[in-house]
Write an enzyme that holds these catalytic residues in place. Sequence first.
Site, PDB file in Angstrom:
ATOM      1  CE  LYS A   1      21.962  29.348  13.268  1.00 14.94           C
ATOM      2  NZ  LYS A   1      21.368  28.118  13.715  1.00 14.94           N
TER       3      LYS A   1
ATOM      4  CD  GLU B   1      30.158  33.850  19.160  1.00 16.61           C
ATOM      5  OE1 GLU B   1      30.565  34.653  19.975  1.00 16.61           O
ATOM      6  OE2 GLU B   1      29.147  33.135  19.331  1.00 16.61           O
TER       7      GLU B   1
ATOM      8  CD  GLU C   1      23.291  25.140  19.430  1.00 15.30           C
ATOM      9  OE1 GLU C   1      22.900  26.119  20.094  1.00 15.30           O
ATOM     10  OE2 GLU C   1      22.601  24.605  18.550  1.00 15.30           O
TER      11      GLU C   1
ATOM     12  NE  ARG D   1      15.067  28.763  18.912  1.00 18.20           N
ATOM     13  CZ  ARG D   1      13.910  29.400  18.758  1.00 18.20           C
ATOM     14  NH1 ARG D   1      12.890  29.091  19.516  1.00 18.20           N
ATOM     15  NH2 ARG D   1      13.783  30.357  17.861  1.00 18.20           N
TER      16      ARG D   1
ATOM     17  CE  LYS E   1      18.292  32.405  11.361  1.00 21.51           C
ATOM     18  NZ  LYS E   1      17.407  31.423  11.966  1.00 21.51           N
TER      19      LYS E   1
ATOM     20  NE  ARG F   1      13.412  35.209  14.669  1.00 19.93           N
ATOM     21  CZ  ARG F   1      14.114  34.083  14.734  1.00 19.93           C
ATOM     22  NH1 ARG F   1      15.379  34.066  14.351  1.00 19.93           N
ATOM     23  NH2 ARG F   1      13.568  32.982  15.176  1.00 19.93           N
TER      24      ARG F   1
ATOM     25  NE  ARG G   1      19.798  30.325  22.863  1.00 18.19           N
ATOM     26  CZ  ARG G   1      19.606  31.486  22.222  1.00 18.19           C
ATOM     27  NH1 ARG G   1      19.046  31.501  21.037  1.00 18.19           N
ATOM     28  NH2 ARG G   1      19.969  32.627  22.768  1.00 18.19           N
TER      29      ARG G   1
HETATM   30  P1  ATP Z   1      17.752  28.056  13.690  1.00 21.83           P
HETATM   31  O1  ATP Z   1      16.767  27.044  13.219  1.00 21.83           O
HETATM   32  O2  ATP Z   1      18.510  28.701  12.592  1.00 21.83           O
HETATM   33  O3  ATP Z   1      18.627  27.558  14.790  1.00 21.83           O
HETATM   34  P2  ATP Z   1      16.366  29.644  15.640  1.00 21.83           P
HETATM   35  O4  ATP Z   1      15.126  30.439  15.422  1.00 21.83           O
HETATM   36  O5  ATP Z   1      16.307  28.486  16.560  1.00 21.83           O
HETATM   37  O6  ATP Z   1      16.883  29.224  14.213  1.00 21.83           O
HETATM   38  P3  ATP Z   1      18.124  31.820  15.551  1.00 21.83           P
HETATM   39  O7  ATP Z   1      18.118  32.921  16.518  1.00 21.83           O
HETATM   40  O8  ATP Z   1      17.568  32.125  14.245  1.00 21.83           O
HETATM   41  O9  ATP Z   1      17.440  30.575  16.226  1.00 21.83           O
HETATM   42  O10 ATP Z   1      19.594  31.302  15.386  1.00 21.83           O
HETATM   43  C1  ATP Z   1      20.387  31.226  16.520  1.00 21.83           C
HETATM   44  C2  ATP Z   1      20.444  29.805  17.011  1.00 21.83           C
HETATM   45  O11 ATP Z   1      21.674  29.236  16.636  1.00 21.83           O
HETATM   46  C3  ATP Z   1      20.435  29.770  18.515  1.00 21.83           C
HETATM   47  O12 ATP Z   1      19.141  29.558  19.012  1.00 21.83           O
HETATM   48  C4  ATP Z   1      21.377  28.658  18.891  1.00 21.83           C
HETATM   49  O13 ATP Z   1      20.671  27.465  19.130  1.00 21.83           O
HETATM   50  C5  ATP Z   1      22.200  28.414  17.657  1.00 21.83           C
HETATM   51  N1  ATP Z   1      23.639  28.730  17.809  1.00 21.83           N
HETATM   52  C6  ATP Z   1      24.661  27.917  17.491  1.00 21.83           C
HETATM   53  N2  ATP Z   1      25.838  28.499  17.681  1.00 21.83           N
HETATM   54  C7  ATP Z   1      25.586  29.747  18.149  1.00 21.83           C
HETATM   55  C8  ATP Z   1      26.413  30.841  18.520  1.00 21.83           C
HETATM   56  N3  ATP Z   1      27.750  30.787  18.443  1.00 21.83           N
HETATM   57  N4  ATP Z   1      25.793  31.967  18.945  1.00 21.83           N
HETATM   58  C9  ATP Z   1      24.439  32.047  19.001  1.00 21.83           C
HETATM   59  N5  ATP Z   1      23.621  31.042  18.652  1.00 21.83           N
HETATM   60  C10 ATP Z   1      24.173  29.899  18.224  1.00 21.83           C
END
Ligand code: ATP
Length: 587
Positions: free
Chosen positions: A252, A250, A302, A272, A425, A419, A257
């Site tokens: 990103k 998907e 998002e 988040r 990712k 996690r 979030r």
């Molecule tokens: P990052 O700084 O990379 O966003 P993070 O620690 O906030 O890191 P991760 O779990 O590492 O979060 O990456 C997932 C994040 O990506 C989610 O918290 C969300 O905000 C964002 N996101 C964007 N598109 C998607 C998607 N299609 N599915 C899941 N998460 C998504």
Amino acid sequence: MDYSLVTEVYERIEGTTKRLEMTDYLVEFFRRTPKEIIDKVVYLTQGKLYPDFMGIEMGVAEKLAIKAVAKASGRRESEIEEDLARTGDLGETAQKFLEKKKQLSFFKKPLTVERVYQTLDKIARVSGEGSIDLKVNLLAGLLADASPKDAKYIIRTVTGKLRLGIADMTVLDALAIAYGGGKGAREIIERAYNISSDLGKVAKAVAEGGIEAVKNFRISLGNPIRPMLAERLSSPAEILEKLGGKCIAEYKYDGERIQAHKSGDNVILFSRRLENITSQYPDAVELIRNHIKAREAIIEAECVAVNLDTGEMMPFQELMHRRRKYDIEKAASEYPVSLFAFDALYVDGRDLTLEPYPVRHEILEKIIEQNDRFQLAKYMIVDNTEDLERFFEEAVEAGCEGLVCKSLGGDAIYQAGARGWLWIKYKRDYKSEMTDTVDLVVVGAFHGRGKRAGTYGALLLAAYNHENDTFETICKCGSGFTDEDLQNLPKMLEPYRIGHRHPRVNSNLEANVWFLPKMVIEVIGAEITLSPIHTCARDLIRKGSGLAIRFPRFTGRYRTDKSAEDATRVDEIVEMYKRQLKKIEAE
Ligand code: ATP
């Protein structure tokens, strides 16, 4: 219960650095706590009155606390301030001054936890005119009846400086041992916490009803679910291997979030970090309210600012305006957010968190009435590295950070609060800046919508390939144009309009309108990136990919002094791309 029991456990915890000891102290303490107030006691050990997501803060500034200490100890504020400058801890200062005073006064009956909690709660809630005086009086009254040691911790609590360092997980361990029959109960208790984000509520359930009550713990609307997070890998091959050869990839999106809780017309949005951010996104609230077909739902999405006239996604910083109360309305009307939904956790009484992702995804698709501004996160089921790489390039070019690749397995539950490897990712680990402008040829255009109806939403731009004498597309550009530019563009381009793609133009995109390659405009972007769509330098850097400009913006300069053949050449773009990479490697 006497508040002195609380201060006693605080002191013991402060005296240790060992987590196991800390847990033992808490276990003993929880066992002595009356069940009716276990929730409040748990919040207090965290220096809080309520779970974070309720957004109720103690709200006592140091200045106000100094006034209260002065009042309770019968000293001048300046004396308190002087001592504070020495100790750096108003709690300690309060203890010292109250000790001096108490030696002179009579014994009072001990302070109870209930009274401390209720008074702090009142302090947190009063607002409006006269509230400062009222807060000072409430706090001073409490201190006057407190032992000096109690006063130390009360002051630290109200000023947000009670830093005992008790992790949530330590509290869960202690609850499992104190009330759940042993450490083995931890997993069940933790799940209850992960779906409620409320340690106090979980504590109460297990204290009153034992582990059985926690097993029956349910998701409830208004209690945020702790978010599932992704691991990271840096190559498509590793990702596919980890996910069993096939996954759903998907986009990103690079926004914020949100976890939306809908109950009828009532909508709450959590960030988040599980703060209530409903007021920052009135536009997102509307979308959820009107376009989720279920009566009750918890979904994740998002939130991205999108230029509605051109459909372009704006960089993440655009959402920062939403942080300031007075800018929200303006931001919401200028750049309303679009939602890209990526999970459904609860729908009409059904907890979906233990269902595999394909099931959740299907339900998500069913309950959302999709439109321009509310869609499922763009996805693709992939089983080979080429498709994954291509989809990644497409996502980056569209303004996303990369991809989140998700397991399609039967065990792909929603791992609340964890996690894990069910989500991986795939991001680029560098960000680079495009410093030079480029001069590009207008070869096509796309109709505008909304405010741009009747003019162009975006232009299709190309670089010049001097070896083949062709024009190769490099971006769609809809930003940077003033209202005047927009009004004039159709007229300016009319002389070059043709009914089909010009034979010297290489394009995989179907424009709404095509032009003779004549007009040249100056453009700057965020960076040059690989693209599965554009034809500029196709196959030169990587097979099947071209180069594109990410977040392109018109600088305002029409290069009427240049002919199309004088535009920036494809080989120059390739050089720019390589320089960018070198710069990154050097860093
Ligand atoms: P990052 O700084 O990379 O966003 P993070 O620690 O906030 O890191 P991760 O779990 O590492 O979060 O990456 C997932 C994040 O990506 C989610 O918290 C969300 O905000 C964002 N996101 C964007 N598109 C998607 C998607 N299609 N599915 C899941 N998460 C998504």
